[in-house]
Design a protein around this motif. Structure first.
Motif, PDB file in Angstrom:
ATOM      1  N   LEU A  20      57.977 -53.621 -18.598  1.00  0.00           N
ATOM      2  CA  LEU A  20      56.583 -53.951 -18.314  1.00  0.00           C
ATOM      3  C   LEU A  20      56.163 -53.626 -16.882  1.00  0.00           C
ATOM      4  O   LEU A  20      54.969 -53.546 -16.585  1.00  0.00           O
ATOM      5  N   PHE A  21      57.140 -53.421 -15.994  1.00  0.00           N
ATOM      6  CA  PHE A  21      56.796 -53.205 -14.590  1.00  0.00           C
ATOM      7  C   PHE A  21      55.869 -52.003 -14.384  1.00  0.00           C
ATOM      8  O   PHE A  21      54.910 -52.089 -13.611  1.00  0.00           O
ATOM      9  N   PRO A  22      56.108 -50.861 -15.051  1.00  0.00           N
ATOM     10  CA  PRO A  22      55.168 -49.739 -14.892  1.00  0.00           C
ATOM     11  C   PRO A  22      53.746 -50.112 -15.300  1.00  0.00           C
ATOM     12  O   PRO A  22      52.769 -49.643 -14.690  1.00  0.00           O
ATOM     13  N   LEU A  23      53.614 -50.969 -16.313  1.00  0.00           N
ATOM     14  CA  LEU A  23      52.285 -51.399 -16.751  1.00  0.00           C
ATOM     15  C   LEU A  23      51.627 -52.295 -15.708  1.00  0.00           C
ATOM     16  O   LEU A  23      50.399 -52.264 -15.522  1.00  0.00           O
ATOM     17  N   ILE A  24      52.450 -53.078 -15.009  1.00  0.00           N
ATOM     18  CA  ILE A  24      51.915 -53.919 -13.936  1.00  0.00           C
ATOM     19  C   ILE A  24      51.405 -53.033 -12.801  1.00  0.00           C
ATOM     20  O   ILE A  24      50.345 -53.305 -12.212  1.00  0.00           O
ATOM     21  N   LEU A  25      52.146 -51.963 -12.503  1.00  0.00           N
ATOM     22  CA  LEU A  25      51.705 -51.028 -11.463  1.00  0.00           C
ATOM     23  C   LEU A  25      50.365 -50.394 -11.828  1.00  0.00           C
ATOM     24  O   LEU A  25      49.459 -50.286 -10.996  1.00  0.00           O
ATOM     25  N   ILE A  26      50.243 -49.994 -13.079  1.00  0.00           N
ATOM     26  CA  ILE A  26      48.979 -49.402 -13.536  1.00  0.00           C
ATOM     27  C   ILE A  26      47.871 -50.451 -13.513  1.00  0.00           C
ATOM     28  O   ILE A  26      46.742 -50.184 -13.076  1.00  0.00           O
ATOM     29  N   GLY A  27      48.205 -51.653 -13.963  1.00  0.00           N
ATOM     30  CA  GLY A  27      47.215 -52.729 -13.989  1.00  0.00           C
ATOM     31  C   GLY A  27      46.707 -53.084 -12.613  1.00  0.00           C
ATOM     32  O   GLY A  27      45.556 -53.519 -12.458  1.00  0.00           O
ATOM     33  N   ALA A  28      47.560 -52.886 -11.587  1.00  0.00           N
ATOM     34  CA  ALA A  28      47.165 -53.212 -10.213  1.00  0.00           C
ATOM     35  C   ALA A  28      46.004 -52.351  -9.731  1.00  0.00           C
ATOM     36  O   ALA A  28      45.351 -52.678  -8.728  1.00  0.00           O
ATOM     37  N   LEU A  29      45.738 -51.261 -10.428  1.00  0.00           N
ATOM     38  CA  LEU A  29      44.630 -50.374 -10.052  1.00  0.00           C
ATOM     39  C   LEU A  29      43.282 -50.945 -10.478  1.00  0.00           C
ATOM     40  O   LEU A  29      42.234 -50.444 -10.065  1.00  0.00           O
ATOM     41  N   PHE A  30      43.314 -52.002 -11.301  1.00  0.00           N
ATOM     42  CA  PHE A  30      42.086 -52.584 -11.823  1.00  0.00           C
ATOM     43  C   PHE A  30      42.034 -54.075 -11.477  1.00  0.00           C
ATOM     44  O   PHE A  30      43.075 -54.731 -11.396  1.00  0.00           O
ATOM     45  N   PRO A  31      40.846 -54.610 -11.264  1.00  0.00           N
ATOM     46  CA  PRO A  31      40.724 -56.027 -10.926  1.00  0.00           C
ATOM     47  C   PRO A  31      41.367 -56.932 -11.976  1.00  0.00           C
ATOM     48  O   PRO A  31      41.015 -56.896 -13.150  1.00  0.00           O
ATOM     49  N   GLY A  32      42.339 -57.725 -11.558  1.00  0.00           N
ATOM     50  CA  GLY A  32      43.009 -58.657 -12.456  1.00  0.00           C
ATOM     51  C   GLY A  32      43.966 -58.014 -13.438  1.00  0.00           C
ATOM     52  O   GLY A  32      44.598 -58.713 -14.238  1.00  0.00           O
ATOM     53  N   GLY A  33      44.104 -56.696 -13.383  1.00  0.00           N
ATOM     54  CA  GLY A  33      44.940 -55.992 -14.352  1.00  0.00           C
ATOM     55  C   GLY A  33      46.416 -56.345 -14.267  1.00  0.00           C
ATOM     56  O   GLY A  33      47.074 -56.556 -15.288  1.00  0.00           O
ATOM     57  N   ALA A  34      46.948 -56.411 -13.044  1.00  0.00           N
ATOM     58  CA  ALA A  34      48.369 -56.730 -12.863  1.00  0.00           C
ATOM     59  C   ALA A  34      48.661 -58.141 -13.357  1.00  0.00           C
ATOM     60  O   ALA A  34      49.689 -58.397 -13.995  1.00  0.00           O
ATOM     61  N   HIS A  35      47.756 -59.046 -13.090  1.00  0.00           N
ATOM     62  CA  HIS A  35      47.945 -60.441 -13.500  1.00  0.00           C
ATOM     63  C   HIS A  35      47.962 -60.562 -15.019  1.00  0.00           C
ATOM     64  O   HIS A  35      48.786 -61.282 -15.593  1.00  0.00           O
ATOM     65  N   LYS A  36      47.074 -59.842 -15.693  1.00  0.00           N
ATOM     66  CA  LYS A  36      47.014 -59.905 -17.160  1.00  0.00           C
ATOM     67  C   LYS A  36      48.288 -59.337 -17.781  1.00  0.00           C
ATOM     68  O   LYS A  36      48.800 -59.861 -18.771  1.00  0.00           O
ATOM     69  N   THR A  37      48.806 -58.263 -17.187  1.00  0.00           N
ATOM     70  CA  THR A  37      50.041 -57.673 -17.699  1.00  0.00           C
ATOM     71  C   THR A  37      51.220 -58.617 -17.477  1.00  0.00           C
ATOM     72  O   THR A  37      52.085 -58.780 -18.346  1.00  0.00           O
ATOM     73  N   ALA A  38      51.250 -59.258 -16.307  1.00  0.00           N
ATOM     74  CA  ALA A  38      52.320 -60.206 -16.011  1.00  0.00           C
ATOM     75  C   ALA A  38      52.302 -61.378 -16.984  1.00  0.00           C
ATOM     76  O   ALA A  38      53.351 -61.928 -17.334  1.00  0.00           O
ATOM     77  N   GLN A  39      51.103 -61.732 -17.453  1.00  0.00           N
ATOM     78  CA  GLN A  39      50.998 -62.818 -18.417  1.00  0.00           C
ATOM     79  C   GLN A  39      51.698 -62.467 -19.733  1.00  0.00           C
ATOM     80  O   GLN A  39      52.192 -63.349 -20.437  1.00  0.00           O
ATOM     81  N   MET A  40      51.731 -61.188 -20.061  1.00  0.00           N
ATOM     82  CA  MET A  40      52.455 -60.751 -21.253  1.00  0.00           C
ATOM     83  C   MET A  40      53.938 -61.062 -21.096  1.00  0.00           C
ATOM     84  O   MET A  40      54.593 -61.537 -22.025  1.00  0.00           O
ATOM     85  N   TRP A  41      54.472 -60.790 -19.905  1.00  0.00           N
ATOM     86  CA  TRP A  41      55.892 -61.057 -19.637  1.00  0.00           C
ATOM     87  C   TRP A  41      56.174 -62.554 -19.706  1.00  0.00           C
ATOM     88  O   TRP A  41      57.157 -62.989 -20.310  1.00  0.00           O
ATOM     89  N   VAL A  42      55.288 -63.349 -19.113  1.00  0.00           N
ATOM     90  CA  VAL A  42      55.444 -64.798 -19.139  1.00  0.00           C
ATOM     91  C   VAL A  42      55.431 -65.307 -20.581  1.00  0.00           C
ATOM     92  O   VAL A  42      56.225 -66.178 -20.959  1.00  0.00           O
ATOM     93  N   ALA A  43      54.539 -64.753 -21.405  1.00  0.00           N
ATOM     94  CA  ALA A  43      54.451 -65.182 -22.814  1.00  0.00           C
ATOM     95  C   ALA A  43      55.740 -64.861 -23.565  1.00  0.00           C
ATOM     96  O   ALA A  43      56.197 -65.647 -24.407  1.00  0.00           O
ATOM     97  N   ILE A  44      56.338 -63.716 -23.254  1.00  0.00           N
ATOM     98  CA  ILE A  44      57.606 -63.328 -23.887  1.00  0.00           C
ATOM     99  C   ILE A  44      58.708 -64.330 -23.526  1.00  0.00           C
ATOM    100  O   ILE A  44      59.478 -64.775 -24.382  1.00  0.00           O
ATOM    101  N   LEU A  45      58.764 -64.718 -22.249  1.00  0.00           N
ATOM    102  CA  LEU A  45      59.802 -65.654 -21.808  1.00  0.00           C
ATOM    103  C   LEU A  45      59.573 -67.053 -22.370  1.00  0.00           C
ATOM    104  O   LEU A  45      60.522 -67.737 -22.774  1.00  0.00           O
ATOM    105  N   ASN A  46      58.320 -67.484 -22.391  1.00  0.00           N
ATOM    106  CA  ASN A  46      58.031 -68.803 -22.967  1.00  0.00           C
ATOM    107  C   ASN A  46      58.398 -68.849 -24.451  1.00  0.00           C
ATOM    108  O   ASN A  46      58.945 -69.843 -24.939  1.00  0.00           O
ATOM    109  N   TRP A  47      58.100 -67.768 -25.161  1.00  0.00           N
ATOM    110  CA  TRP A  47      58.469 -67.694 -26.576  1.00  0.00           C
ATOM    111  C   TRP A  47      59.986 -67.733 -26.729  1.00  0.00           C
ATOM    112  O   TRP A  47      60.517 -68.428 -27.615  1.00  0.00           O
ATOM    113  N   SER A  48      60.689 -67.011 -25.873  1.00  0.00           N
ATOM    114  CA  SER A  48      62.150 -66.959 -25.944  1.00  0.00           C
ATOM    115  C   SER A  48      62.779 -68.326 -25.669  1.00  0.00           C
ATOM    116  O   SER A  48      63.741 -68.729 -26.326  1.00  0.00           O
TER     117      SER A  48
END
Length: 244
Positions: A20-48
């Motif tokens: 997911l890190f490359p997606l976070i880098l891409i998301g950082a180019l847009f307002p709030g994009g990196a944070h939204k992508t990081a939330q995907m990672w958090v959701a994966i860990l919470n589910w696990s």
């Protein structure tokens, strides 16, 4: 079996953050994009944690979560709350020691999602960093999460509550939401293993930033959190003996 489940969890954590890190880098180019992508990672860990480890939680006081951005002032016993609070509350940023930014992938991700990084070795500089970065995050619409004792505290123990959270509350005109939890009874500090069970999280009514001085506000926050800690302690395999 517990070891195998934990190995699976750590495998998922490691692989997911790298993918997911490359997606976070891409998301950082847009307002709030990196944070939204990081939330995907958090959701994966919470589910696990819930479905692989079997570490779930009960939430008490959800009705106390205000509609406007506030400062989340939580007990800190393990790494669990850094993930779970992001599921419980609206989009937020954490206050963390700046050295964490040096950790490959994880630390880089923290910086990209605008974590408030402070230098704990320099108190004056840390306060300035807290105020400058905190105001910027508030203006972007984020909640701010802070652990007032500054570090993870063992179940049954009590650290010194610092005034940083109350100082931000007064300066940024944000109320404080106190949070008590007993995660350390299932996820011991620095432990590779996480244990199944049910963590209890209690959310208190907001403490208004106008309710007194910085010391008054933090004293009220500490009194509420520690009173709840007494009520919810003694449930997990690593509970303090005096709480059992």
């Amino acid at each position: 079996m517990l070891l195998i489940k934990n190995l699976i969890y750590w495998f998922i954590l490691t692989v997911s953050i790298i993918l997911l890190f490359p997606l976070i880098l891409i998301g950082a180019l847009f307002p709030g994009g990196a944070h939204k992508t990081a939330q995907m990672w958090v959701a994966i860990l919470n589910w696990s944690l819930k479905h692989i480890i079997g570490l779930k939680y009960t939430l008490i006081g959800a009705e106390n979560i205000p509609s406007k951005p506030s400062i989340i002032c939580a007990k800190h016993q393990s790494g669990w709350e850094t993930l779970a609070l992001q599921e419980i509350f609206p989009p937020q940023v954490y206050v963390a020691k700046r050295e964490l930014f040096k950790i490959p992938f994880f630390g880089w991700g923290l910086k990209l999602v605008k974590t408030i990084g402070i230098d704990r070795s320099n108190r004056r500089e840390a306060n300035e960093q807290l105020m400058q970065q905190g105001l910027a995050r508030k203006n972007e619409g984020y909640w701010i999460s802070i652990f007032p004792e500054g570090t993870r505290i063992a179940p049954g123990a009590r650290g010194k509550y610092k005034l940083g959270g109350a100082r931000m509350a007064k300066m940024f005109e944000m109320d404080i939401v106190p949070v008590a939890l007993n995660s350390g009874e299932f996820w011991p500090k620095n432990s590779f293993l996480k244990y199944p069970g049910e963590i209890t999280v209690v959310i208190g009514k907001p403490i208004a930033y106008t309710s007194g001085s910085e010391a008054d506000i933090m004293a009220a926050c500490e009194e509420w959190i520690e009173a709840r800690q007494t009520e919810i302690s003694g449930k997990g395999p690593f509970a303090s003996k005096k709480a059992v």
